[in-house]
Write an enzyme that holds these catalytic residues in place. Structure first.
Site, PDB file in Angstrom:
ATOM      1  N   ASP A   1       0.832  -1.198   0.000  1.00  0.00           N
ATOM      2  CA  ASP A   1       0.000   0.000   0.000  1.00  0.00           C
ATOM      3  C   ASP A   1       0.874   1.259   0.000  1.00  0.00           C
ATOM      4  O   ASP A   1       0.627   2.212  -0.750  1.00  0.00           O
ATOM      5  CB  ASP A   1      -0.920  -0.015   1.229  1.00  0.00           C
TER       6      ASP A   1
ATOM      7  N   ASN B   1      -6.506  -6.302  -1.689  1.00  0.00           N
ATOM      8  CA  ASN B   1      -5.515  -6.684  -0.680  1.00  0.00           C
ATOM      9  C   ASN B   1      -4.422  -7.565  -1.277  1.00  0.00           C
ATOM     10  O   ASN B   1      -3.234  -7.380  -1.009  1.00  0.00           O
ATOM     11  CB  ASN B   1      -6.188  -7.426   0.483  1.00  0.00           C
TER      12      ASN B   1
ATOM     13  N   GLU C   1      -2.098  -5.471  -3.537  1.00  0.00           N
ATOM     14  CA  GLU C   1      -1.145  -4.702  -2.737  1.00  0.00           C
ATOM     15  C   GLU C   1      -0.038  -5.606  -2.213  1.00  0.00           C
ATOM     16  O   GLU C   1       1.149  -5.234  -2.219  1.00  0.00           O
ATOM     17  CB  GLU C   1      -1.861  -4.034  -1.563  1.00  0.00           C
TER      18      GLU C   1
END
Length: 226
Positions: A44, A113, A116
């Site tokens: 991220d 998710n 990332e």
């Protein structure tokens, strides 16, 4: 590891450490001593930097506020899910049977998710330049046109304009609650008109939750007027 090889071919990157790749693709629901949450945290931060730099160079006339809005429109769950879908990442993630039954392979949150986490894993193995190379190619493909009109939809402003014109009132936003660990908090927000809740929504930030709530409220109000 055939599926992982297929994914690496799509990605255009061959991992030296296949266990690192597997960790990046492992959701916390899967029975495994490791999952992708730590790599997701790293990815991220890396993606935030790369996208910010990309926009800074691509749009030399954009001011700080415009660049921030553009980055926010890409660096979020929906934006990363789009990039993940381009790689068909849902096909390769390790999830529990319960998540499988709950359509986990198509959930934007799981896709985002995992995306990332994979980028965080590549960063650990090859550094920023390799991640930048992969991300810029994906951005150019998924977002052929990058500008404020193409990417950023300010639903809060649109909703305010509509409610003031139609009802003579301004919407207000109320934080209902938050959940999750500090590095990955999720906020729930309600949008109200005349103290009545019109819509609620969740987001990775209060602003994102407000935008999503405004978007839902807009859809409802427009539907009522049809």
């Amino acid at each position: 590891m055939q599926n992982l090889q297929e994914f690496q071919d799509r990605l255009g990157y061959e991992f030296e450490n296949k266990e690192l790749l597997k960790e990046a693709l492992t959701h916390k629901s899967y029975k495994s001593p490791v999952n992708n949450e730590r790599l997701e945290f790293l990815g991220d931060a890396v993606l935030d930097l790369i996208v910010g730099e990309y926009l800074f160079k691509k749009l030399p006339k954009a001011n700080e506020g415009e660049l921030s809005k553009l980055r926010a429109s890409i660096v979020n769950e929906e934006g990363f899910a789009k990039l993940a879908q381009k790689l068909d990442i849902g096909k390769y993630i390790y999830i529990s049977q319960a998540e499988e039954n709950n359509h986990g392979r198509t959930k934007p949150s799981l896709l985002s998710n995992a995306f990332e986490a994979v980028m965080g894993a590549i960063y650990l193995e090859k550094g920023l330049e390799k991640v930048r190379e992969i991300i810029l190619a994906l951005l150019e493909e998924v977002y052929p046109k990058i500008d404020l009109n193409a990417l950023f939809k300010d639903y809060k402003t649109t909703l305010q304009e509509l409610t003031q014109a139609r009802y003579g009132v301004t919407p207000t936003y109320k934080l209902i609650g938050s959940s999750g660990p500090d590095h990955k908090k999720e906020f729930e927000v309600a949008v109200l008109l005349n103290e009545e809740t019109v819509a609620t929504a969740k987001g990775r930030s209060k602003k994102a939750a407000q935008q999503e709530a405004a978007k839902i409220a807009l859809q409802k109000l427009k539907a009522e007027n049809e």
